[in-house]
Enzyme design. Structure first.
Site, short mmCIF file in Angstrom:
data_model
loop_
_atom_site.label_atom_id
_atom_site.label_comp_id
_atom_site.label_asym_id
_atom_site.label_seq_id
_atom_site.Cartn_x
_atom_site.Cartn_y
_atom_site.Cartn_z
N VAL A 521 1.31 6.95 8.25
CA VAL A 521 0.78 7.25 6.92
C VAL A 521 1.86 7.90 6.06
O VAL A 521 2.05 7.54 4.88
CB VAL A 521 -0.47 8.13 7.02
CG1 VAL A 521 -0.88 8.66 5.64
CG2 VAL A 521 -1.62 7.35 7.64
N GLN A 524 4.37 5.29 4.99
CA GLN A 524 3.84 4.41 3.96
C GLN A 524 3.69 5.14 2.62
O GLN A 524 3.97 4.58 1.56
CB GLN A 524 2.48 3.85 4.39
CG GLN A 524 1.77 3.02 3.34
CD GLN A 524 2.49 1.73 3.01
OE1 GLN A 524 3.30 1.24 3.80
NE2 GLN A 524 2.21 1.17 1.84
N GLU A 525 3.26 6.39 2.67
CA GLU A 525 2.97 7.12 1.44
C GLU A 525 4.23 7.53 0.68
O GLU A 525 4.28 7.41 -0.54
CB GLU A 525 2.14 8.37 1.76
CG GLU A 525 0.71 8.09 2.16
CD GLU A 525 -0.17 7.73 0.97
OE1 GLU A 525 0.32 7.78 -0.18
OE2 GLU A 525 -1.35 7.38 1.19
N SER A 526 5.23 8.04 1.38
CA SER A 526 6.35 8.68 0.66
C SER A 526 7.73 8.37 1.21
O SER A 526 8.71 8.88 0.69
CB SER A 526 6.17 10.20 0.68
OG SER A 526 6.35 10.69 2.01
N TYR A 633 -1.63 -1.69 2.32
CA TYR A 633 -1.54 -0.34 2.89
C TYR A 633 -2.10 -0.31 4.31
O TYR A 633 -1.46 0.20 5.24
CB TYR A 633 -2.33 0.61 1.98
CG TYR A 633 -2.27 2.06 2.38
CD1 TYR A 633 -1.35 2.92 1.79
CD2 TYR A 633 -3.15 2.59 3.32
CE1 TYR A 633 -1.30 4.26 2.13
CE2 TYR A 633 -3.10 3.93 3.68
CZ TYR A 633 -2.18 4.76 3.07
OH TYR A 633 -2.12 6.08 3.43
#
Length: 664
Positions: A521, A524-526, A633
């Site tokens: 996560v 993927q997020e940052s 995502y």
């Protein structure tokens, strides 16, 4: 005594030791020398802050002494940059020229030149402006407008008019620095009615009616009347259904009709299609206009979930829009119409059919349609997809009962190459700026230093960034080098101690959460950028909204007082992981539903589940998630979780038994 740039690689050697995979070399620096260097670096950072205070106090004597002490410090050029910037309104050109000469081809040199150009433009020093302006580098609208003004006054007037035309013909409001040159251009007769109309139309295409109204004031009556009608059609596109009104002068209304049909399609594609048929029977639109309108209609039918309208359009017209065909394939999946799934995949361009996504779904449709009778063809397609290290590759491998293809190949870069890149002044400045908390300038220095690097240099820069803990820059570098097989750089085990600790703590308090999913996560997020900020206000590694963080902190007991706490990796990972665990609990320990909820919100996921009524297999449900962003995502988080398990020495299946057998 200050540390010289030549001595810094010795300090880096200890940080980069892990890169020497097959090297027997050891760091020659004794521990005592490292301590001395660390102390000196700390002293230099303190002296740098004193120099900034001296600049603010205008204490030239102390500043001179501090500059001498910091002459070998990587951030020494910043002292002159800050000092000159303080007095830039007075245009100390001799000092600026000296600074530009000493800092050629550096980020600081370019930033100083831009600041100087802004000041020269503000003061109307256009003759001097031409001396410093570099057209190939300076593409900001404000600087280009100053350049156009300078050319019109002291240079090539024909070139100035060409530049002004380019700056004028945009659908948005230009920088206020453009106003004076536009005004002079208008007074000299440069603005024609046709140019006013062109920008008026561009403004409406970008849905900027305020700018369009402003432009219309500059028009003469015939154009003004047409512009008024266009704005009315923009606001109420159904006015086009009064065919006799607009077909009285079809060529004159051509661009007005096209714009209105595009607007109408965005609201009611079926009505727009009928109107398009009526108008295209009377107006000879160009091939490109026809192709663009049909593509737009197809996408609007898809966006409005009008499968019958899109099918009718494709039956009557030769639609070649890939996105629309893919949407039809997904709609067929949603209905479990495997024959239509195969039909639409076959209508994709051949190159697109060979992507792992559509190889998987074509194989899946063959198995559903023919069972074992087509197992050979299906196995071949699954086999092609399974070569990929991806969500679809892993699904295909599971279908065949094969091991996953990870293809980990470390970047072929030697420790010597890494040290050579690490010694570059731009990267040294970036590192020091990061150390003193100047993260914005650190990123700019890094980006400037790496933008002209070749393939090998980018890979070496990725190794440097990884060793410095700049994981987002490590990932960015290997992606820029288009080298995707070094999993150590692409999927770093970033903040490992925090992740492992939080994973264990979450497991004791809430639904069990594997560390691999936390990594996935955050990746993927940052890309592991701890100070990442989104346009929606999400912050940090796991991109949490402050409101979500507050609610999670109350339930989890994690200390949280203000939004900036989310820029702390420890706080962000703890809160993000606890929030993720609550989603797992809510969705029966189903990771892909939890991931979908993390991205799109649990309310939307609950709504999607209600619509599908427990009739879709897991892979079909994921493939037909209405939001393309959420679909990607979820697929990435699942695949990244498997890759992070592999990186941690663990074999993990893409889907758990409860997930693979679920109907949604």
């Amino acid at each position: 005594m200050p540390v010289s740039i030549k001595a810094l690689p010795l300090l880096l050697a200890s940080l980069l030791a892990w890169i020497s995979l097959n090297s027997q070399a050891t760091t020659p620096e004794p521990e005592r020398q490292e301590e001395i260097q660390a102390t000196d670096t700390t002293s230099q950072r303190q002296l740098l802050q004193k120099a900034r205070l001296a600049i603010q106090r205008d204490d030239k004597k102390q500043l001179k002494q501090l500059k001498a002490l910091l002459s070998d410090y990587p951030l020494a050029p910043y002292i002159d940059y800050w000092a000159i910037g303080r007095y830039l309104r007075q245009l100390p050109l001799v000092e600026v020229d000296r600074f530009l000469s000493h800092n050629q081809n550096t980020a600081l040199g370019d930033w100083m030149r831009i600041r100087l150009l802004k000041e020269l433009g503000r003061q109307g020093r256009f003759k001097t402006y031409l001396k410093y302006y570099q057209p190939e580098k300076h593409r900001r609208a404000a600087l280009r407008c100053y350049h156009a003004d300078a050319l019109s006054r002291h240079g090539d007037k024909e070139k100035a008019n060409q530049l002004i035309n380019e700056l004028w013909l945009v659908g948005r409001s230009q920088a206020e620095e453009c106003d004076p040159v536009f005004a002079r251009w208008m007074r000299s007769g440069g603005l024609t009615q046709e140019k006013s109309w062109a920008r008026h139309l561009l403004a409406l295409k970008e849905d900027n009616p305020e700018l369009a109204t402003y432009i219309a004031r500059k028009m003469e009556p015939p154009f003004k009347r047409k512009a008024t009608l266009l704005r009315e059609v923009h606001k109420s596109p159904k006015l086009l259904l009064n065919y006799s009104r607009f077909l009285q002068a079809p060529e004159q209304n051509r661009d007005l009709i096209l714009h209105g049909l595009h607007r109408l399609a965005q609201k009611e594609a079926s009505i727009a299609e009928e109107a398009w048929r009526r108008y295209s029977a009377s107006i000879l639109f160009s091939d490109s206009e026809q192709a663009e309108m049909l593509r737009h209609l197809a996408r609007q039918f898809a966006r409005q979930d009008d499968i019958h309208g899109l099918l009718n359009l494709t039956n009557n017209q030769a639609i070649r829009d890939e996105r629309s065909i893919e949407w039809l394939a997904r709609q067929s999946l949603r209905k479990l119409d495997w024959e239509q799934v195969a039909y639409w995949i076959d209508r994709l361009p051949p190159k697109r059919q060979q992507r792992d996504r559509w190889l998987y779904w074509k194989a899946r449709s063959l198995v559903e349609l023919y069972g074992n009778s087509q197992s050979g063809a299906a196995s071949m397609l699954y086999g092609k997809a399974a070569r990929e290290r991806s969500y679809y590759g892993f699904l295909a491998a599971d279908a065949l009962g094969q091991n996953y293809s990870f293809v980990h190949r470390p970047a072929p870069i030697t420790p010597v190459e890494v040290q050579k890149i690490a010694q570059r002044a731009g990267l040294q400045r970036a590192r020091e700026l990061q150390a003193i908390g100047e993260l914005f300038h650190a990123r700019r220095e890094w980006n400037y230093a790496t933008r002209g690097m070749d393939h090998g240099e980018l890979l070496a820069a990725g190794k440097v960034a990884s060793a410095w803990g700049w994981y987002h820059k490590s990932i960015q570098s290997v992606l820029a080098a288009d080298y995707l097989d070094d999993l150590e750089l692409r999927f770093p085990l970033a903040f490992a101690d925090i992740v492992q600790s939080v994973s264990a703590q979450v497991g004791r308090q809430s639904a069990p959460l594997e560390p691999y999913m936390i990594y996935a996560v955050a990746r993927q997020e940052s890309h592991f950028s701890h100070d990442a900020k989104s346009s929606s206000g999400a912050l940090g590694l796991m991109q949490l909204l402050p409101s979500t963080a507050r609610a999670t902190a109350r339930r989890s007991g994690v200390r949280y007082r203000r939004s900036w706490d989310l820029l702390s990796p420890k706080t962000n990972i703890a809160l993000g992981s606890f929030y993720l665990s609550t989603l797992l609990h809510r969705f029966d320990n189903n990771r892909f539903l939890a991931a979908a909820a993390y991205n799109a919100g649990p309310t939307r996921v609950a709504k999607w589940l209600k619509e599908t009524r427990q009739r879709l297999p897991h892979d079909v449900w994921i493939e037909t998630i209405p939001y393309s962003e959420t679909r990607t995502y979820v697929q990435n988080v699942l695949a990244y979780t498997v890759i992070y398990a592999y990186r941690s020495g663990t074999k993990l299946q893409l889907l758990r038994a409860n997930e693979a057998s679920s109907k949604l």
